[in-house]
Design a protein around this motif. Structure first.
Motif, PDB file in Angstrom:
ATOM      1  N   ALA A  87     -17.076  13.521 -20.441  1.00 49.37           N
ATOM      2  CA  ALA A  87     -15.749  14.118 -20.555  1.00 49.37           C
ATOM      3  C   ALA A  87     -15.859  15.497 -21.196  1.00 49.37           C
ATOM      4  CB  ALA A  87     -14.822  13.233 -21.392  1.00 49.37           C
ATOM      5  N   ASP A 109     -16.017  12.715 -15.677  1.00 50.60           N
ATOM      6  CA  ASP A 109     -15.017  11.682 -15.416  1.00 50.60           C
ATOM      7  C   ASP A 109     -13.629  12.099 -15.889  1.00 50.60           C
ATOM      8  OD1 ASP A 109     -16.776   9.227 -14.563  1.00 50.60           O
ATOM      9  OD2 ASP A 109     -17.781  10.107 -16.301  1.00 50.60           O
ATOM     10  N   ILE A 110     -13.581  12.849 -16.996  1.00 48.56           N
ATOM     11  CA  ILE A 110     -12.303  13.205 -17.620  1.00 48.56           C
ATOM     12  C   ILE A 110     -12.377  14.630 -18.135  1.00 48.56           C
ATOM     13  CG2 ILE A 110     -10.753  12.722 -19.580  1.00 48.56           C
ATOM     14  CD1 ILE A 110     -11.839   9.804 -19.404  1.00 48.56           C
ATOM     15  N   LEU A 129      -9.831  16.755 -20.611  1.00 53.50           N
ATOM     16  CA  LEU A 129      -8.616  16.798 -21.430  1.00 53.50           C
ATOM     17  C   LEU A 129      -8.421  18.229 -21.922  1.00 53.50           C
ATOM     18  CD1 LEU A 129      -9.103  13.515 -23.455  1.00 53.50           C
ATOM     19  CD2 LEU A 129      -7.208  13.993 -21.923  1.00 53.50           C
ATOM     20  N   ASP A 182      -2.685  18.181 -22.758  1.00 54.55           N
ATOM     21  CA  ASP A 182      -2.815  16.722 -22.677  1.00 54.55           C
ATOM     22  C   ASP A 182      -2.711  16.026 -24.029  1.00 54.55           C
ATOM     23  OD1 ASP A 182      -3.265  16.792 -19.877  1.00 54.55           O
ATOM     24  OD2 ASP A 182      -5.354  17.359 -20.252  1.00 54.55           O
ATOM     25  N   ALA A 209      -8.719  10.178 -27.327  1.00 63.24           N
ATOM     26  CA  ALA A 209      -8.210   9.931 -25.980  1.00 63.24           C
ATOM     27  C   ALA A 209      -9.355   9.867 -24.973  1.00 63.24           C
ATOM     28  CB  ALA A 209      -7.213  11.017 -25.590  1.00 63.24           C
ATOM     29  N   ALA A 210     -10.339  10.746 -25.129  1.00 60.25           N
ATOM     30  CA  ALA A 210     -11.487  10.729 -24.230  1.00 60.25           C
ATOM     31  C   ALA A 210     -12.252   9.416 -24.365  1.00 60.25           C
ATOM     32  CB  ALA A 210     -12.409  11.912 -24.530  1.00 60.25           C
ATOM     33  N   ARG A 268     -11.095   6.540 -25.382  1.00 62.00           N
ATOM     34  CA  ARG A 268     -10.267   5.474 -24.794  1.00 62.00           C
ATOM     35  C   ARG A 268     -10.374   5.485 -23.274  1.00 62.00           C
ATOM     36  NH1 ARG A 268      -4.970   7.541 -25.537  1.00 62.00           N
ATOM     37  NH2 ARG A 268      -5.354   8.470 -23.484  1.00 62.00           N
ATOM     38  N   ASP A 269     -10.233   6.661 -22.671  1.00 67.81           N
ATOM     39  CA  ASP A 269     -10.212   6.746 -21.212  1.00 67.81           C
ATOM     40  C   ASP A 269     -11.588   6.503 -20.591  1.00 67.81           C
ATOM     41  OD1 ASP A 269      -7.543   7.289 -21.486  1.00 67.81           O
ATOM     42  OD2 ASP A 269      -7.712   9.441 -21.096  1.00 67.81           O
ATOM     43  N   GLY A 310     -13.640   4.379 -21.898  1.00 63.46           N
ATOM     44  CA  GLY A 310     -13.914   2.980 -22.151  1.00 63.46           C
ATOM     45  C   GLY A 310     -15.146   2.747 -23.002  1.00 63.46           C
TER      46      GLY A 310
END
Length: 224
Positions: free
Chosen positions: A108, A132-133, A135, A139, A152-153, A155-156, A158
């Motif tokens: 991320a 993958d992400i 932010l 955001d 947040a990264a 969490r997203d 996983g």
């Protein structure tokens, strides 16, 4: 060298993956000069790693009659001026992202930049499709040094923060990574090693970081 196990990696953008800081500093200097506002290098450096709007809100008393939004739009308009320093990849950054992706690790970016700006730079680097992400400033409710973006990264992606590594080049970013509970690798592309002392490891650039079986990161045990 020291081995650091990891299950995910999260990168800052400016100064970490791409050295855009020289251009950004010119932008902020031009803004202060256009309004006749006294400034020094410490003030310009205070923008590093933080959302520009938030810094401008803190400094709004220096710009009577102007809003932070107006000032921010003016500053970013300077990006397209002739002679602005073009951003360059941080040495080793692209190879490291590719190696981490090849090892199957989720990746991320957490940046204080705006969405279009960040996506544009990541496409220039040629690594956007490996992430993958992404932010960006819009955001999160609160920017660095608050850990919201890194949490947040995590969490997203996983992956728990304590099994992730964050890469940062500025004190505000290092503080955000550590507050999120991640291991932090500081990179001295824009700040001296002393300014990044809160990081767990400090390196000169990403050529000093390699992916090892495990997967794990191999970093210099003594830092820079």
């Amino acid at each position: 060298m020291e081995l650091i196990p990891l299950r995910a990696a999260v990168f800052d953008l400016d100064g970490t993956l791409i050295d855009s800081e020289p251009r950004n500093r010119v932008m902020w200097r031009k803004l202060f000069e256009a309004h006749g506002v006294p400034h020094d290098e410490d003030l310009i450096a205070s923008f590093a790693g933080r959302r520009g709007l938030e810094v401008l809100q803190d400094l709004l008393h220096m710009f009577p009659g102007r809003t932070a939004e107006e000032l921010f739009e003016e500053a970013i308009s300077y990006e397209s001026l002739p002679g602005m320093p073009p951003p360059q990849p941080v040495p080793g950054a692209v190879d490291l992202v590719r190696s981490l992706a090849a090892a199957g690790l989720p990746l991320a970016v957490v940046t204080s930049g705006q969405r279009a700006y960040a996506e544009g730079l990541l496409n220039v680097l040629g690594v956007r499709d490996l992430l993958d992400i992404v932010l960006t400033a819009g955001d999160v409710a609160t920017g660095k040094p608050h850990p919201e973006g890194y949490l947040a990264a995590s969490r997203d992606l996983g992956v728990p923060p304590d099994e992730s590594i964050g890469f940062e080049d500025a004190p505000a970013g290092v503080a955000a990574v550590k507050a999120a509970g991640m291991t932090c690798v500081g990179i001295t592309t824009t700040q001296p090693a002393m300014a990044l002392a809160a990081a767990d490891h400090v390196v000169a650039d990403l050529q000093q970081v390699n992916v090892a079986p495990g997967p794990a990161l191999r970093v210099p045990a003594s830092g820079v």
